[in-house]
Write a protein that holds these residues in place. Structure first.
Motif, PDB file in Angstrom:
ATOM      1  N   GLY A  68       0.811  -1.215   0.000  1.00 59.89           N
ATOM      2  CA  GLY A  68       0.000   0.000   0.000  1.00 59.89           C
ATOM      3  C   GLY A  68       0.842   1.261   0.000  1.00 59.89           C
ATOM      4  O   GLY A  68       0.510   2.249  -0.667  1.00 59.89           O
ATOM      5  N   VAL A  69       1.943   1.254   0.733  1.00 53.35           N
ATOM      6  CA  VAL A  69       2.833   2.420   0.784  1.00 53.35           C
ATOM      7  C   VAL A  69       3.443   2.691  -0.583  1.00 53.35           C
ATOM      8  O   VAL A  69       3.424   3.824  -1.081  1.00 53.35           O
ATOM      9  CB  VAL A  69       3.959   2.193   1.824  1.00 53.35           C
ATOM     10  CG1 VAL A  69       5.072   3.219   1.633  1.00 53.35           C
ATOM     11  CG2 VAL A  69       3.403   2.283   3.226  1.00 53.35           C
ATOM     12  N   PHE A  70       3.997   1.654  -1.201  1.00 53.72           N
ATOM     13  CA  PHE A  70       4.628   1.848  -2.512  1.00 53.72           C
ATOM     14  C   PHE A  70       3.599   2.240  -3.569  1.00 53.72           C
ATOM     15  O   PHE A  70       3.898   3.012  -4.477  1.00 53.72           O
ATOM     16  CB  PHE A  70       5.370   0.577  -2.926  1.00 53.72           C
ATOM     17  CG  PHE A  70       6.713   0.444  -2.280  1.00 53.72           C
ATOM     18  CD1 PHE A  70       7.844   0.974  -2.893  1.00 53.72           C
ATOM     19  CD2 PHE A  70       6.859  -0.179  -1.054  1.00 53.72           C
ATOM     20  CE1 PHE A  70       9.094   0.876  -2.306  1.00 53.72           C
ATOM     21  CE2 PHE A  70       8.097  -0.293  -0.449  1.00 53.72           C
ATOM     22  CZ  PHE A  70       9.226   0.241  -1.074  1.00 53.72           C
ATOM     23  N   LEU A  71       2.373   1.736  -3.425  1.00 55.50           N
ATOM     24  CA  LEU A  71       1.320   2.094  -4.375  1.00 55.50           C
ATOM     25  C   LEU A  71       0.903   3.544  -4.206  1.00 55.50           C
ATOM     26  O   LEU A  71       0.787   4.294  -5.185  1.00 55.50           O
ATOM     27  CB  LEU A  71       0.113   1.172  -4.176  1.00 55.50           C
ATOM     28  CG  LEU A  71      -1.103   1.440  -5.064  1.00 55.50           C
ATOM     29  CD1 LEU A  71      -0.751   1.241  -6.532  1.00 55.50           C
ATOM     30  CD2 LEU A  71      -2.261   0.537  -4.669  1.00 55.50           C
ATOM     31  N   SER A  72       0.664   3.966  -2.975  1.00 54.62           N
ATOM     32  CA  SER A  72       0.172   5.322  -2.726  1.00 54.62           C
ATOM     33  C   SER A  72       1.236   6.383  -2.953  1.00 54.62           C
ATOM     34  O   SER A  72       0.930   7.507  -3.374  1.00 54.62           O
ATOM     35  CB  SER A  72      -0.365   5.437  -1.287  1.00 54.62           C
ATOM     36  OG  SER A  72       0.659   5.164  -0.340  1.00 54.62           O
ATOM     37  N   GLU A  73       2.505   6.055  -2.700  1.00 59.39           N
ATOM     38  CA  GLU A  73       3.575   7.039  -2.822  1.00 59.39           C
ATOM     39  C   GLU A  73       4.287   7.002  -4.169  1.00 59.39           C
ATOM     40  O   GLU A  73       4.775   8.017  -4.643  1.00 59.39           O
ATOM     41  CB  GLU A  73       4.598   6.820  -1.705  1.00 59.39           C
ATOM     42  CG  GLU A  73       4.050   7.006  -0.305  1.00 59.39           C
ATOM     43  CD  GLU A  73       3.614   8.434  -0.032  1.00 59.39           C
ATOM     44  OE1 GLU A  73       4.239   9.364  -0.592  1.00 59.39           O
ATOM     45  OE2 GLU A  73       2.650   8.608   0.739  1.00 59.39           O
ATOM     46  N   GLY A  74       4.345   5.816  -4.788  1.00 59.25           N
ATOM     47  CA  GLY A  74       5.106   5.699  -6.031  1.00 59.25           C
ATOM     48  C   GLY A  74       4.309   5.242  -7.229  1.00 59.25           C
ATOM     49  O   GLY A  74       4.836   5.180  -8.333  1.00 59.25           O
ATOM     50  N   GLY A  75       3.044   4.858  -7.004  1.00 57.85           N
ATOM     51  CA  GLY A  75       2.209   4.419  -8.114  1.00 57.85           C
ATOM     52  C   GLY A  75       2.300   2.916  -8.339  1.00 57.85           C
ATOM     53  O   GLY A  75       2.967   2.183  -7.609  1.00 57.85           O
ATOM     54  N   GLU A  76       1.614   2.458  -9.389  1.00 56.56           N
ATOM     55  CA  GLU A  76       1.527   1.026  -9.670  1.00 56.56           C
ATOM     56  C   GLU A  76       2.893   0.387  -9.902  1.00 56.56           C
ATOM     57  O   GLU A  76       3.159  -0.717  -9.407  1.00 56.56           O
ATOM     58  CB  GLU A  76       0.646   0.777 -10.891  1.00 56.56           C
ATOM     59  CG  GLU A  76      -0.844   0.920 -10.627  1.00 56.56           C
ATOM     60  CD  GLU A  76      -1.663   0.471 -11.819  1.00 56.56           C
ATOM     61  OE1 GLU A  76      -1.067   0.088 -12.856  1.00 56.56           O
ATOM     62  OE2 GLU A  76      -2.902   0.491 -11.723  1.00 56.56           O
ATOM     63  N   MET A  77       3.770   1.052 -10.646  1.00 53.43           N
ATOM     64  CA  MET A  77       5.063   0.457 -10.959  1.00 53.43           C
ATOM     65  C   MET A  77       5.894   0.253  -9.700  1.00 53.43           C
ATOM     66  O   MET A  77       6.604  -0.750  -9.571  1.00 53.43           O
ATOM     67  CB  MET A  77       5.819   1.328 -11.966  1.00 53.43           C
ATOM     68  CG  MET A  77       5.173   1.398 -13.335  1.00 53.43           C
ATOM     69  SD  MET A  77       4.844  -0.254 -14.043  1.00 53.43           S
ATOM     70  CE  MET A  77       6.503  -0.919 -14.131  1.00 53.43           C
ATOM     71  N   ALA A  78       5.815   1.198  -8.765  1.00 55.14           N
ATOM     72  CA  ALA A  78       6.551   1.046  -7.508  1.00 55.14           C
ATOM     73  C   ALA A  78       5.998  -0.118  -6.699  1.00 55.14           C
ATOM     74  O   ALA A  78       6.751  -0.896  -6.117  1.00 55.14           O
ATOM     75  CB  ALA A  78       6.471   2.340  -6.696  1.00 55.14           C
ATOM     76  N   ALA A  79       4.666  -0.243  -6.672  1.00 56.05           N
ATOM     77  CA  ALA A  79       4.040  -1.349  -5.942  1.00 56.05           C
ATOM     78  C   ALA A  79       4.415  -2.687  -6.567  1.00 56.05           C
ATOM     79  O   ALA A  79       4.727  -3.652  -5.868  1.00 56.05           O
ATOM     80  CB  ALA A  79       2.521  -1.174  -5.921  1.00 56.05           C
ATOM     81  N   LEU A  80       4.405  -2.753  -7.901  1.00 55.66           N
ATOM     82  CA  LEU A  80       4.771  -3.986  -8.593  1.00 55.66           C
ATOM     83  C   LEU A  80       6.249  -4.323  -8.388  1.00 55.66           C
ATOM     84  O   LEU A  80       6.624  -5.502  -8.308  1.00 55.66           O
ATOM     85  CB  LEU A  80       4.472  -3.860 -10.086  1.00 55.66           C
ATOM     86  CG  LEU A  80       2.987  -3.753 -10.456  1.00 55.66           C
ATOM     87  CD1 LEU A  80       2.840  -3.512 -11.951  1.00 55.66           C
ATOM     88  CD2 LEU A  80       2.228  -5.007 -10.037  1.00 55.66           C
ATOM     89  N   SER A  81       7.081  -3.299  -8.281  1.00 54.69           N
ATOM     90  CA  SER A  81       8.499  -3.521  -8.032  1.00 54.69           C
ATOM     91  C   SER A  81       8.700  -4.139  -6.649  1.00 54.69           C
ATOM     92  O   SER A  81       9.498  -5.076  -6.485  1.00 54.69           O
ATOM     93  CB  SER A  81       9.261  -2.193  -8.124  1.00 54.69           C
ATOM     94  OG  SER A  81      10.637  -2.374  -7.842  1.00 54.69           O
ATOM     95  N   PHE A  82       7.977  -3.633  -5.649  1.00 53.84           N
ATOM     96  CA  PHE A  82       8.075  -4.212  -4.307  1.00 53.84           C
ATOM     97  C   PHE A  82       7.543  -5.634  -4.295  1.00 53.84           C
ATOM     98  O   PHE A  82       8.140  -6.533  -3.690  1.00 53.84           O
ATOM     99  CB  PHE A  82       7.301  -3.364  -3.295  1.00 53.84           C
ATOM    100  CG  PHE A  82       7.223  -4.005  -1.933  1.00 53.84           C
ATOM    101  CD1 PHE A  82       8.318  -3.989  -1.080  1.00 53.84           C
ATOM    102  CD2 PHE A  82       6.058  -4.649  -1.519  1.00 53.84           C
ATOM    103  CE1 PHE A  82       8.261  -4.607   0.163  1.00 53.84           C
ATOM    104  CE2 PHE A  82       5.992  -5.267  -0.281  1.00 53.84           C
ATOM    105  CZ  PHE A  82       7.095  -5.253   0.563  1.00 53.84           C
ATOM    106  N   MET A  83       6.418  -5.858  -4.970  1.00 50.71           N
ATOM    107  CA  MET A  83       5.848  -7.196  -5.023  1.00 50.71           C
ATOM    108  C   MET A  83       6.805  -8.172  -5.698  1.00 50.71           C
ATOM    109  O   MET A  83       6.923  -9.332  -5.288  1.00 50.71           O
ATOM    110  CB  MET A  83       4.500  -7.159  -5.747  1.00 50.71           C
ATOM    111  CG  MET A  83       3.411  -6.435  -4.955  1.00 50.71           C
ATOM    112  SD  MET A  83       1.891  -6.133  -5.901  1.00 50.71           S
ATOM    113  CE  MET A  83       1.288  -7.816  -6.102  1.00 50.71           C
TER     114      MET A  83
END
Length: 223
Positions: free
Chosen positions: A139-154
């Protein structure tokens, strides 16, 4: 660890802090966003790889991806438990957080002369807490960095998802006008279907499947 997106450190701190710490911030604020995105991303990935499977199979596979047991295992593989803040701050028993601090804490013990000493003991963190932290970080990477950041963390925790739209190739063609009044439905819905055969399948119950309609509404299709 190098991840895409500019995510503030204090937001990461919030994502690894539980309510038990008694701080003014904690990870529960990310729960609705992270839970929804994780389910969406897992569903999208499963549909790409198992397009013609029924809903029950896809739901079962998705549950294995997003279950607490699975998220906990992935979090532990990345040494996340050692960074989780799950207790109020007590200076005498505090241990520096890190990838080697996940299983240990300091315990107080009184010796014979009433002096106190501190010994290394086990630090207990429930599976659910580790899983919730993993979700919160998504949720943090999604809200702060967008979908690509969230996918990178995942991807870093070993959940591979590709959200790039891929055209769906159908191996089956129907003559939908034989089964439903397409014009009437399009008029009611104020929508024109590019492939009305999908509409036939969406309106077909599993108990009514025919040789001409071998699929029913339980097969997942992209929205």
């Amino acid at each position: 660890m190098h991840l895409d997106g500019n995510v503030p450190a204090f937001k990461v701190l919030e994502a690894i802090t539980t309510k038990k710490c008694g701080e003014k911030f904690h990870l529960e604020s990310f729960d609705p966003l992270s839970d929804s995105f994780l389910k969406y991303a897992a569903s999208q990935q499963l549909f790409k790889t198992l397009q013609n499977q029924y809903e029950g199979i896809l739901s079962s596979r998705r549950l294995k991806i997003i279950s607490n047991d699975s998220l906990c295992r992935l979090g532990c593989n990345c040494n996340l438990p050692g960074f989780i803040r799950n207790e109020s701050f007590v200076p005498k028993t505090w241990v520096v957080h890190g990838d080697r601090a996940g299983s240990f804490n300091l315990e107080e013990e009184v010796v014979l002369d009433e002096r106190k000493m501190y010994i290394r003991g086990k630090r207990v963190i429930k599976k659910k807490v580790v899983a919730i932290v993993v979700e919160a970080l998504i949720g943090v990477f999604l809200s702060e960095g967008g979908e690509m950041a969230a996918l990178s963390f995942m991807s870093w925790i070993d959940i591979t998802v590709d959200l790039v739209n891929t055209p769906y190739t159908r191996e089956l063609t129907l003559q939908p006008e034989k089964f439903i009044n397409i014009q009437h439905l399009e008029s009611l819905l104020n929508y024109s279907f590019n492939d009305a055969s999908l509409l036939v399948e969406a309106l077909t119950h599993g108990s009514y499947m025919l040789p001409e309609i071998p699929k029913c509404y339980q097969v997942c299709y992209p929205k």
